[in-house]
Design a protein around this motif. Sequence first.
Motif, mmCIF file in Angstrom:
data_model
loop_
_atom_site.group_PDB
_atom_site.id
_atom_site.type_symbol
_atom_site.label_atom_id
_atom_site.label_comp_id
_atom_site.label_asym_id
_atom_site.label_seq_id
_atom_site.Cartn_x
_atom_site.Cartn_y
_atom_site.Cartn_z
ATOM 1 N N ASP A 135 -4.651 0.384 3.900
ATOM 2 C CA ASP A 135 -5.338 -0.327 4.974
ATOM 3 C C ASP A 135 -4.480 -1.319 5.746
ATOM 4 O OD1 ASP A 135 -7.458 1.178 4.190
ATOM 5 O OD2 ASP A 135 -8.746 -0.484 3.587
ATOM 6 N N GLY A 136 -3.581 -2.073 5.077
ATOM 7 C CA GLY A 136 -2.762 -3.034 5.804
ATOM 8 C C GLY A 136 -3.388 -4.404 5.896
ATOM 9 N N HIS A 137 -3.753 -4.980 4.749
ATOM 10 C CA HIS A 137 -4.317 -6.329 4.673
ATOM 11 C C HIS A 137 -3.211 -7.332 4.365
ATOM 12 C CE1 HIS A 137 -6.861 -9.680 3.272
ATOM 13 N NE2 HIS A 137 -7.838 -9.100 3.934
ATOM 14 N N ALA A 159 -7.836 1.664 -8.413
ATOM 15 C CA ALA A 159 -8.034 0.325 -8.967
ATOM 16 C C ALA A 159 -9.432 -0.180 -8.592
ATOM 17 C CB ALA A 159 -6.954 -0.620 -8.461
ATOM 18 N N TYR A 160 -10.421 0.495 -9.145
ATOM 19 C CA TYR A 160 -11.833 0.222 -8.814
ATOM 20 C C TYR A 160 -12.676 0.976 -9.832
ATOM 21 C CZ TYR A 160 -16.179 0.139 -6.063
ATOM 22 O OH TYR A 160 -17.462 -0.046 -5.636
ATOM 23 N N TRP A 177 -3.697 3.847 -7.152
ATOM 24 C CA TRP A 177 -3.844 3.428 -5.760
ATOM 25 C C TRP A 177 -5.018 2.468 -5.620
ATOM 26 C CZ3 TRP A 177 -8.232 4.634 -2.712
ATOM 27 C CH2 TRP A 177 -9.133 5.539 -3.296
ATOM 28 N N GLY A 178 -5.061 1.768 -4.508
ATOM 29 C CA GLY A 178 -6.166 0.839 -4.283
ATOM 30 C C GLY A 178 -5.998 0.083 -2.982
ATOM 31 N N HIS A 179 -6.684 -1.054 -2.906
ATOM 32 C CA HIS A 179 -6.690 -1.905 -1.714
ATOM 33 C C HIS A 179 -6.538 -3.356 -2.169
ATOM 34 C CE1 HIS A 179 -9.335 1.603 -1.036
ATOM 35 N NE2 HIS A 179 -8.853 1.615 0.197
ATOM 36 N N SER A 180 -5.619 -4.072 -1.595
ATOM 37 C CA SER A 180 -5.429 -5.468 -1.999
ATOM 38 C C SER A 180 -6.668 -6.303 -1.701
ATOM 39 C CB SER A 180 -4.203 -6.063 -1.302
ATOM 40 O OG SER A 180 -4.331 -6.039 0.112
#
Length: 251
Positions: A24-26, A160-161, A209-212
């Motif tokens: 996503d790019g957070h 990671a969820y 994998w995941g999202h920060s």
Amino acid sequence: MKANGTVPARPALRRCEVTTSWDDGHRLDRRLAALLERYSIAGTFYIAPRNVEIRPAERLPPEGIRELADRNFEIGAHTLTHQRLPMLPSRQAAVEIRTGKEELEGITGSAVTSFCYPCGAYTATHVRQVREIGFRLARTVMRNSLRPGPPLELLTTVNAYAHRVDGPLALRRSGLRLRTAARLYLNWDDLAIHWFEQCLGRGGVFHLWGHSWEIEARGDWRRLERVLAHIGNRRDVRYVTNRELTEPVVP
């Protein structure tokens, strides 16, 4: 490379390889990158530079993207604005894919050859577009594999969820032991460590994998660090970016 432009999947490896990717790019990607560095783990950051689902102030800015690239993380494309491709007309989808790539290349000054389908949503048309636009690899959100799969439909191992649809998976992975199944079901970090141990024993590719931003929202930084500490800094493991999964293994 095949005549149709795709990169053939490599033969299954006996040794364990670890790759990670973050979407996503957070702005919190910088914090995540610091953790990966602490445990000597490679990472690919899939960035939609004008992501409409992230407030502009929360997006990773161009200097942050360049910083990650300079720290030897791979920068991958995630379209320009992070819209689900099947919801767009075909021509608009191609523009989203192409312009996201071009903007990141302008920021980093380097070729961007890996792509991630937003939300894992795509059709055969989008696979063809990704190939024609010049990507060598495209990651999906399909989980529970220790094999990379086709280069333009790359599989993963663990997100990671904690997915609440994973009850049957946890039961299978536990060998029908109910207490173990409950632990794997409720705690994604336990599931990740379980899969990594399987990879150590059998060989293959362990892909986390995941999202920060999601890790922050769920208060999961401690869980993430527990997993990274367990899988990192091992002499018997090869740590690679997603792009390196398509490259020949040098003895």
